[in-house]
Design a protein around this motif. Structure first.
Motif, PDB file in Angstrom:
ATOM      1  N   MET A   1      -9.895   2.717  -7.271  1.00 30.40           N
ATOM      2  CA  MET A   1      -8.294   1.639  -7.242  1.00 30.40           C
ATOM      3  C   MET A   1      -8.368   1.198  -5.505  1.00 30.40           C
ATOM      4  N   LEU A   2      -7.772   2.353  -5.048  1.00 31.00           N
ATOM      5  CA  LEU A   2      -7.301   2.512  -3.834  1.00 31.00           C
ATOM      6  C   LEU A   2      -8.656   1.608  -2.634  1.00 31.00           C
ATOM      7  N   ASP A   3     -10.104   1.348  -3.111  1.00 30.05           N
ATOM      8  CA  ASP A   3     -10.287   0.888  -2.227  1.00 30.05           C
ATOM      9  C   ASP A   3     -10.769  -0.544  -2.606  1.00 30.05           C
ATOM     10  N   VAL A   4     -10.416  -0.385  -3.634  1.00 31.51           N
ATOM     11  CA  VAL A   4     -10.225  -2.534  -3.914  1.00 31.51           C
ATOM     12  C   VAL A   4      -8.617  -2.626  -3.819  1.00 31.51           C
ATOM     13  N   SER A   5      -8.193  -2.007  -3.572  1.00 32.28           N
ATOM     14  CA  SER A   5      -7.069  -2.986  -2.972  1.00 32.28           C
ATOM     15  C   SER A   5      -7.578  -3.409  -1.858  1.00 32.28           C
TER      16      SER A   5
ATOM     17  N   THR B   1       0.619   0.797  -2.513  1.00 30.32           N
ATOM     18  CA  THR B   1       1.505   1.878  -1.814  1.00 30.32           C
ATOM     19  C   THR B   1       1.458   3.336  -2.918  1.00 30.32           C
ATOM     20  N   ALA B   2       1.672   2.246  -4.532  1.00 33.86           N
ATOM     21  CA  ALA B   2       1.325   3.419  -5.290  1.00 33.86           C
ATOM     22  C   ALA B   2      -0.296   4.063  -5.312  1.00 33.86           C
ATOM     23  N   ALA B   3      -1.367   3.559  -5.346  1.00 30.79           N
ATOM     24  CA  ALA B   3      -2.366   3.526  -5.769  1.00 30.79           C
ATOM     25  C   ALA B   3      -2.598   4.755  -4.240  1.00 30.79           C
TER      26      ALA B   3
ATOM     27  N   GLY C   1      -0.473   2.021   7.709  1.00 27.08           N
ATOM     28  CA  GLY C   1       0.232   1.680   7.448  1.00 27.08           C
ATOM     29  C   GLY C   1       0.167   0.111   7.430  1.00 27.08           C
ATOM     30  N   PHE C   2      -0.326  -0.082   6.298  1.00 25.14           N
ATOM     31  CA  PHE C   2      -0.840  -1.723   5.726  1.00 25.14           C
ATOM     32  C   PHE C   2      -1.015  -0.925   4.299  1.00 25.14           C
ATOM     33  N   ALA C   3      -0.398   0.174   3.800  1.00 31.53           N
ATOM     34  CA  ALA C   3       0.071   0.061   2.786  1.00 31.53           C
ATOM     35  C   ALA C   3       1.229  -0.968   1.840  1.00 31.53           C
ATOM     36  N   ALA C   4       2.518  -1.460   2.053  1.00 29.09           N
ATOM     37  CA  ALA C   4       3.176  -2.851   1.586  1.00 29.09           C
ATOM     38  C   ALA C   4       2.548  -3.675   2.292  1.00 29.09           C
ATOM     39  N   SER C   5       2.140  -4.173   2.811  1.00 25.61           N
ATOM     40  CA  SER C   5       1.961  -5.348   3.079  1.00 25.61           C
ATOM     41  C   SER C   5       0.536  -5.308   3.001  1.00 25.61           C
ATOM     42  N   GLY C   6      -0.184  -4.527   3.009  1.00 29.04           N
ATOM     43  CA  GLY C   6      -2.199  -4.931   2.807  1.00 29.04           C
ATOM     44  C   GLY C   6      -3.002  -5.165   3.587  1.00 29.04           C
ATOM     45  N   VAL C   7      -4.283  -5.062   3.915  1.00 29.70           N
ATOM     46  CA  VAL C   7      -5.150  -4.737   4.976  1.00 29.70           C
ATOM     47  C   VAL C   7      -5.162  -6.377   5.530  1.00 29.70           C
TER      48      VAL C   7
END
Length: 305
Positions: A144-148, A156-158, A177-183
């Motif tokens: 789930m984290l890699d897909v996001s 953030t939750a993942a 650094g990118f948890a809130a905005s996304g990579v």
């Protein structure tokens, strides 16, 4: 006197003789007559008599043995009485040491038995423990984290779930650094770089030969508004490098764009330094996510211990 006494004696003797003869005559008549003079002896009685005789012989032998033992015991008692007694008490040190050794061995065996029992109980508890699903939960969280991360979505939750299941949560720090905005994707970074190209380009040279007429002034104004450069420029000068950076950004080739920017002097690429740091952070985040997923898959493939 003497003659009278002799007469009385003779009469008494005659009387006794007469009585004896009468008894002899009467005795045959009083003697019991045998009813069967040819009667055979009783076998049972004879056997009993023989048994009694054997028992008597055995008793005599036992009595003789007991007497001999009694005499021997009396002699030993006599010898003991005659032997002088030692006043010193016997030395029991060896016996005490042996008893102490036995007690120590017993305590050691008891401790060993206790340890074995505890180990057996732990092994039994481990066998009865339900199968650990940590590797499975870790691979789900990693996926789930890699897909996001790859889709550019916030995670953030993942990320929090992945850190709680990771063997080393520090390996996921590049993703913070990118948890809130996304990579950011390569296309987004490329567009950001294109907006920085004018700041990276060398300043335009003033046309010293420009005329003072209206035509000259129009050409000078147009040169300030529009600048035409070749994107396939060669060379190591600043303008050629920026041209190749622009071409790479148009192709969404971040690796090429960074490589060209790093060839510039620090002062010349100062306007794009923040973009370079952001691009490097993106690569680190993608690498951390990919490595966490690979480690989770490898742990799932290992047999349970």
């Amino acid at each position: 006197m003497a003659r009278g006494s002799a007469k009385r004696t003779c009469r008494s003797s005659s009387q006794r003789c007469h009585d004896r003869r009468s008894c002899l005559l009467v005795l045959p008549a009083l003697r019991p007559k045998p009813t069967n003079p040819r009667r055979q002896p009783d076998p049972a009685a004879a056997a009993r008599v023989e048994t009694l005789e054997k028992s008597l012989v055995a008793l005599r032998g036992e009595l003789a043995t007991a007497r001999a033992q009694s005499e021997k015991l009396a002699a030993e008692v006599k010898d003991l009485k005659s032997t002088p007694r030692e006043s010193a008490s016997p030395d029991l040190t060896a016996i005490d040491e042996r008893i102490a050794g036995i007690e120590r061995a017993t305590r050691a065996q008891a401790a060993e038995i206790t340890q074995e029992s505890a180990k057996a109980a732990d092994d039994k508890a481990a066998q009865n423990k339900p199968a650990d699903d940590l590797p499975l939960r870790r691979i789900v969280a990693a996926s789930m984290l890699d897909v996001s991360v790859r889709q550019g979505d916030p995670y953030t939750a993942a990320l929090a779930a992945a850190k709680s299941l990771a063997a080393d949560s520090d390996s996921l720090k590049p993703l913070d650094g990118f948890a809130a905005s996304g990579v950011p994707s390569a296309a987004i970074l490329s567009r950001e770089l294109l907006t920085l190209v004018p700041k990276l380009s060398p300043p335009a040279r003033e046309n010293a030969t420009a005329g003072s007429g209206i035509v000259g002034r129009l050409e000078a104004g147009a040169a300030k508004l529009v600048r035409i450069e070749r994107t396939d420029a060669v060379g190591s000068d600043r303008g050629a490098v920026i041209a190749r950076v622009t071409a790479a950004a148009l192709r969404n080739d971040l690796a090429e764009a960074r490589r060209e920017l790093n060839t510039l002097a620090p002062a010349d690429r100062a306007a794009a330094q923040a973009w370079l740091d952001r691009s490097d952070a993106r690569d680190a985040a993608l690498a951390a996510s990919h490595q966490f997923a690979a480690d989770a898959m490898a742990a799932l493939a290992k047999p349970a211990q």
